[in-house]
Design an enzyme around this catalytic site. Structure first.
Site, mmCIF file in Angstrom:
data_model
loop_
_atom_site.group_PDB
_atom_site.id
_atom_site.type_symbol
_atom_site.label_atom_id
_atom_site.label_comp_id
_atom_site.label_asym_id
_atom_site.label_seq_id
_atom_site.Cartn_x
_atom_site.Cartn_y
_atom_site.Cartn_z
ATOM 1 N N ASP A 1 59.871 -1.905 39.937
ATOM 2 C CA ASP A 1 59.419 -0.726 40.672
ATOM 3 C C ASP A 1 57.951 -0.899 41.006
ATOM 4 O OD1 ASP A 1 58.921 1.744 41.731
ATOM 5 O OD2 ASP A 1 59.201 2.864 39.861
ATOM 6 N N GLU B 1 62.461 -1.609 43.795
ATOM 7 C CA GLU B 1 62.283 -0.196 44.119
ATOM 8 C C GLU B 1 60.942 0.042 44.791
ATOM 9 O OE1 GLU B 1 61.844 3.982 41.619
ATOM 10 O OE2 GLU B 1 63.246 2.455 40.888
ATOM 11 N N LYS C 1 57.762 -1.911 35.627
ATOM 12 C CA LYS C 1 56.714 -1.489 36.538
ATOM 13 C C LYS C 1 55.883 -2.700 36.967
ATOM 14 C CE LYS C 1 57.366 2.988 36.735
ATOM 15 N NZ LYS C 1 57.595 3.702 37.997
ATOM 16 N N LYS D 1 65.905 12.129 42.259
ATOM 17 C CA LYS D 1 65.359 12.879 41.131
ATOM 18 C C LYS D 1 65.554 14.374 41.387
ATOM 19 C CE LYS D 1 62.070 9.220 40.080
ATOM 20 N NZ LYS D 1 60.663 8.769 39.956
ATOM 21 N N ASP E 1 62.399 5.359 46.615
ATOM 22 C CA ASP E 1 62.154 6.472 45.707
ATOM 23 C C ASP E 1 61.196 7.468 46.368
ATOM 24 O OD1 ASP E 1 61.528 8.254 43.696
ATOM 25 O OD2 ASP E 1 60.515 6.814 42.421
#
Length: 347
Positions: free
Chosen positions: A155, A181, A124, A231, A207
């Site tokens: 991400d 991401e 992250k 997801k 995403d």
């Protein structure tokens, strides 16, 4: 049993069977509050509602800040998984990545130790109170822990503008990134940063531009990403996600939304059904939970999780049960979202 096929805009097609009634859902609903090992996404606990359908236990766990419209896709996914048999599986184990929250570099090895055998780490970055130098230090620590053969993806959760993203990607490129991401929030920004950094050979993944978009295919149609993060819960379930994957025509990473092991089982069955699965998946996040709803959680072993349904343990459901106020909040939310989903089905 529910056999609804849903269009990519969320509508139910004419061959859909009726949804379960709200009373059917409430009759088995359990709300849990699970502590996290490390603060993640700005939260220290994960709330989730579990439901039991004819096919087994399923999960409804949109984040608490999501409105009823957005949450309706999550309920469609929960019903699909609990009331329908999953598609045929093409694999029985899913390779997964480690997930490294916005921790200091000295904590990186302890985080990675919770993901035994994982060869890939998602780190992250671009947190609200994080500096780029802190992000670089964290990614450097992950590279040192994984060694030269490990894979690192970062991400940003849309946290940079285009100029910030370009600067950050240049700063992080020496650590041999697998992909970046959601570096920017909008599809237009993703397309621009992809154009600016294309010469570097670092793919851009989308995403939020898939799971939180009115049209999940728009990012692919705009040429704004090289791969998609998919997801199951936010996209309305396994079948709808598979339709999006087929229509997008891009490589995918199947990931989770910090689910319990019940929800992760849904993600694993989606990943098991994807024809081509070239990337390790973000389905190892039960390792970020300090507690789960089963004594046999879907945590990584030898870098992978098995494809199977999960049966919650009654003792754990009781131990981590939400208090009366939070339970009432979730029950009321379920009623509103069920009404919205029923209205969409009737339309």
């Amino acid at each position: 049993m529910l056999r609804a096929r849903r269009c990519h805009d969320g509508r139910v097609t004419d061959d859909a069977a009726p949804l379960p009634t709200l009373d059917d859902l409430l009759s088995t609903a359990r709300v849990v509050v699970l502590p996290l090992v490390t603060r993640f996404r700005g939260i220290d606990v994960r709330e989730a509602m579990l439901l039991e359908g004819p096919e087994g236990w399923t999960e409804f766990s949109p984040f608490v800040e999501y409105d009823d419209h957005e949450a309706s896709a999550w309920l469609a996914a929960a019903i699909d998984f609990g009331w329908n048999a999953p598609p045929p599986a093409l694999r029985d184990r899913i390779p997964v990545n480690a997930t490294v929250p916005a921790v200091d570099p000295d904590s990186v090895r302890a985080v990675l130790a919770r993901f035994p055998g994982c060869r890939t780490a998602k780190v992250k970055v671009a947190g609200g109170d994080e500096t780029l130098s802190a992000d670089v230090a964290r990614v450097r620590a992950v590279r040192e822990a994984l060694g030269p053969e490990g894979r690192i993806r970062v991400d940003a959760n849309g946290g940079w503008n285009v100029d910030e993203a370009e600067h950050a990607i240049h700063a992080l490129a020496p650590f041999d990134l697998e992909y970046v991401e959601q570096p920017c929030a909008s599809i237009e920004e993703l397309a621009e940063i992809r154009r600016r950094t294309k010469y570097m050979g670092i793919p851009i993944a989308a995403d939020e531009s898939v799971r939180r978009a009115e049209d999940p295919l728009a990012v692919a149609e705009a040429g704004a990403a090289d791969l998609l993060v998919i997801k199951a819960q936010p996209l309305g379930g396994i079948r709808r996600a598979l339709g999006i994957i087929a229509d997008a025509g891009l490589p995918v990473v199947v990931s989770s939304a910090l689910d319990t092991s019940v929800g992760l089982a849904m993600g694993a069955m989606l990943a098991a059904s994807v024809p081509e699965l070239d990337y390790d998946c973000g389905l190892g996040t039960a390792a970020l939970l300090a507690a789960d709803v089963t004594h046999a959680p879907l945590v990584p072993e030898d870098g992978a999780i098995p494809v199977r349904r999960v049966l919650p343990d009654p003792e754990l459901l009781d131990r981590y049960a939400a208090d009366a106020d939070r339970t009432d909040w979730w029950f009321e939310r379920l009623g509103r979202v069920h009404a919205a989903l029923s209205e969409a089905s009737a339309g």
